[in-house]
Design a protein around this motif. Structure first.
Motif, PDB file in Angstrom:
ATOM      1  N   ASP A 152       0.860  -1.151   0.080  1.00  0.00           N
ATOM      2  CA  ASP A 152      -0.102   0.229  -0.109  1.00  0.00           C
ATOM      3  C   ASP A 152       0.834   1.348   0.167  1.00  0.00           C
ATOM      4  OD1 ASP A 152      -2.608  -1.252   2.155  1.00  0.00           O
ATOM      5  OD2 ASP A 152      -2.419  -1.436  -0.038  1.00  0.00           O
ATOM      6  N   SER A 153       2.141   1.232   0.727  1.00  0.00           N
ATOM      7  CA  SER A 153       2.754   2.346   0.718  1.00  0.00           C
ATOM      8  C   SER A 153       3.620   2.935  -0.202  1.00  0.00           C
ATOM      9  CB  SER A 153       4.170   2.209   1.845  1.00  0.00           C
ATOM     10  OG  SER A 153       4.780   1.006   1.476  1.00  0.00           O
ATOM     11  N   VAL A 154       3.601   1.933  -1.478  1.00  0.00           N
ATOM     12  CA  VAL A 154       4.226   2.489  -2.632  1.00  0.00           C
ATOM     13  C   VAL A 154       3.268   2.362  -3.972  1.00  0.00           C
ATOM     14  CG1 VAL A 154       6.304   1.451  -1.935  1.00  0.00           C
ATOM     15  CG2 VAL A 154       4.697   0.142  -3.675  1.00  0.00           C
ATOM     16  N   LYS A 155       1.821   2.187  -3.624  1.00  0.00           N
ATOM     17  CA  LYS A 155       0.939   2.131  -4.914  1.00  0.00           C
ATOM     18  C   LYS A 155       0.710   3.567  -5.397  1.00  0.00           C
ATOM     19  CE  LYS A 155      -2.230  -1.718  -3.412  1.00  0.00           C
ATOM     20  NZ  LYS A 155      -3.351  -2.088  -2.945  1.00  0.00           N
ATOM     21  N   GLY A 156       0.766   3.522  -6.715  1.00  0.00           N
ATOM     22  CA  GLY A 156       0.727   4.778  -7.380  1.00  0.00           C
ATOM     23  C   GLY A 156       2.021   5.525  -7.863  1.00  0.00           C
ATOM     24  N   ARG A 157       3.152   5.123  -7.027  1.00  0.00           N
ATOM     25  CA  ARG A 157       4.549   5.526  -7.038  1.00  0.00           C
ATOM     26  C   ARG A 157       5.456   4.793  -7.799  1.00  0.00           C
ATOM     27  NH1 ARG A 157       7.051   6.899  -2.772  1.00  0.00           N
ATOM     28  NH2 ARG A 157       6.369   5.212  -1.153  1.00  0.00           N
TER      29      ARG A 157
END
Length: 117
Positions: A61-66
């Motif tokens: 979740d902490s890296v989704k979209g990045r």
């Protein structure tokens, strides 16, 4: 036997980008799922992103979209494109591959990613 060698780590300012690569050699025809993990000082190693041989992906979740994981099966190479980096992304990043006639976890030596604020 499979050997994994990561490259592309380094020092970057917050908001910047890096692209990690992981080159696989050896019995590459046995490689199935692959992934990127990271371990920050004093913390457990955690999954960042995974990708199946067919290209299905999953992300923390902490890296989704990045972050974006991809693989080039013809080149036996795994990639991790990291954008909008944050200081909390600082860690040693490890490449992982599930490979072998009897499935076994293979790991690279790790590459340091440091994000300055």
């Amino acid at each position: 036997q499979v050997q994994l060698v990561e490259s592309g780590g380094g020092l970057v300012q917050a908001g910047g980008s890096l692209r990690l690569s992981c080159a696989a050699t050896g019995s590459i025809y046995t490689i199935g799922a692959m992934g990127w993990y990271r371990q920050a000082p004093g913390k457990r190693r955690e999954l960042v992103a995974g990708i199946t041989k067919g290209g299905s992906t999953n992300y923390a979740d902490s890296v989704k979209g990045r972050f974006t994981i991809s693989r080039d099966n013809a080149k036996s190479t795994l990639y991790l494109q990291m954008n909008s980096l944050k200081p909390e992304d600082t860690a040693v990043y490890y490449c992982n591959a599930d490979a072998g006639i009897i499935p076994y976890d293979y790991w690279g030596q790790g590459t340091q990613v440091t994000v300055s604020s």
